[in-house]
Enzyme design. Structure first.
Site, PDB file in Angstrom:
ATOM      1  N   ILE B  93       0.947  -1.296   0.235  1.00  0.00           N
ATOM      2  CA  ILE B  93      -0.056  -0.138   0.437  1.00  0.00           C
ATOM      3  C   ILE B  93       1.189   1.109  -0.558  1.00  0.00           C
ATOM      4  O   ILE B  93       1.127   1.118   0.749  1.00  0.00           O
ATOM      5  CB  ILE B  93      -0.780  -0.189   1.069  1.00  0.00           C
ATOM      6  CG1 ILE B  93      -1.916  -0.924   1.573  1.00  0.00           C
ATOM      7  CG2 ILE B  93      -1.622   1.299   1.260  1.00  0.00           C
ATOM      8  CD1 ILE B  93      -1.693  -1.543   2.838  1.00  0.00           C
ATOM      9  N   CYS B  94       0.486   2.617  -1.105  1.00  0.00           N
ATOM     10  CA  CYS B  94       1.338   3.496  -1.139  1.00  0.00           C
ATOM     11  C   CYS B  94       0.271   4.390   0.198  1.00  0.00           C
ATOM     12  O   CYS B  94      -0.078   4.988  -0.647  1.00  0.00           O
ATOM     13  CB  CYS B  94       1.312   4.159  -2.454  1.00  0.00           C
ATOM     14  SG  CYS B  94       2.301   5.608  -2.430  1.00  0.00           S
ATOM     15  N   LEU B  95       1.351   4.652   1.757  1.00  0.00           N
ATOM     16  CA  LEU B  95       0.065   5.044   1.800  1.00  0.00           C
ATOM     17  C   LEU B  95       1.457   5.652   3.233  1.00  0.00           C
ATOM     18  O   LEU B  95       1.950   5.349   3.670  1.00  0.00           O
ATOM     19  CB  LEU B  95      -0.312   4.241   3.151  1.00  0.00           C
ATOM     20  CG  LEU B  95      -1.599   5.541   3.610  1.00  0.00           C
ATOM     21  CD1 LEU B  95      -2.612   6.200   3.088  1.00  0.00           C
ATOM     22  CD2 LEU B  95      -2.877   4.043   5.285  1.00  0.00           C
TER      23      LEU B  95
END
Lengths: 131, 171
Positions: B93-95
């Protein structure tokens, strides 16, 4: 407000034991007046006045100590930032040391210690003196 | 019972709170988590009225003994990885709060809420544009990816491993 004697007082005493102590004391008082002046013991409860109940970092109650300490009180004090957020000193210092930028974990503003608040760190919320 | 480490004490508190009052659509596998506090499985349901309505996802949280000073490793696992511009097909996840913007004031619950809100605000179901390249070259641990966070997520990245390899090659 700040009482220098507080540090010598057992921090974990509870109201129930306070009442018990007082009752014992009253009994003692009725038996002999001489003993009373000879054995004066001060008992107090204290708590931190903070804007939250738990430390935002370790989630332990402020009235308890950080997970690395054993006893609450002078050895594991709270500190306030200029942003008014407060933490166990050991928790916030550990966090600041692990970060390239010194930011408050709650609001991400630059962390500065609020020296005024940190000096008057105690507030005696209830006291019981045997006189 | 052996004395709990500071990270375990906090995780235990969080687990109790999450089991007692979970956010809508989020359930934690309490038995598994209480047996091994460093590995949690969290089931998540797509919010009604969003693109993910009716879908079920599984999130995996891995914690180190430096938690909460160190962020958890959070990935989607299982056979349904949400198709989302910030979620790679391998579950990464790109968070930003999972790496650069992590704060010890955040919790498993707040991370779950961020992911729910990230999914719910999605307007078009699609994979990140660099998905096939990323999943071929990335490290198994998404925390080793140097994510570049931009407003609309232009997916420029390099993994620490690959970057050092390419430097070695050049020399």
């Amino acid at each position: 407000m700040y009482s220098p004697n507080v540090a010598q007082i057992k921090p974990t005493i509870e109201m129930t034991s306070l009442k018990k102590k007082r009752n014992e004391f009253c009994v003692m008082k009725s038996i002999t007046r001489q003993m009373i002046s000879a054995s004066w013991t001060g008992v107090a409860t204290w708590r931190w006045i903070a804007n939250d109940d738990n430390c935002g970092i370790c989630r332990m109650p402020f009235d308890s100590c950080c997970p690395d300490c054993k006893l609450p009180g002078d050895d594991c004090p709270l500190v306030w930032g200029a942003c008014s957020h407060c933490f166990h000193i050991h928790c916030i210092v550990k966090w600041l040391h692990s970060q390239p930028q010194q930011q408050c974990p709650m609001c991400r503003q630059d962390w500065k210690f609020n020296n005024k608040l940190n000096i008057c760190k105690y507030y005696l919320c209830s006291t019981f003196k045997s006189n | 019972m052996a004395a709990m480490s500071p990270s375990e004490r906090r995780l235990q508190k969080e687990l109790m709170a999450l089991m007692k009052e979970p956010p809508a659509g989020v359930t934690v596998d309490g038995d598994q988590a209480s047996q091994n506090l460093t590995l949690w499985t969290i089931h998540m349901e797509g919010v009604p009225g969003t693109l993910y309505e009716g879908e079920k996802f599984v999130l995996q949280f891995k914690f180190t003994n430096k938690y909460p000073f160190d962020s958890p490793e959070v990935t989607f696992v299982g056979n349904n990885i949400p198709v989302h511009p910030h979620v790679y097909s391998n579950g990464h996840i790109c968070l930003s709060i999972l790496t650069d913007d992590w704060s010890p004031a955040l919790s498993v619950q707040s991370v779950c809420l961020s992911i729910v809100s990230m999914l719910s605000s999605c307007k078009e179901k699609k994979r990140p544009p660099d998905n096939s390249f990323y999943v071929k070259t990335c490290s198994k641990n998404p925390k080793k990816t140097k994510w570049w966070y931009h407003g609309m997520c232009s997916f420029i990245f390099f993994t620490i491993n690959n970057f050092s390899k390419s430097i070695t090659k050049r020399n």
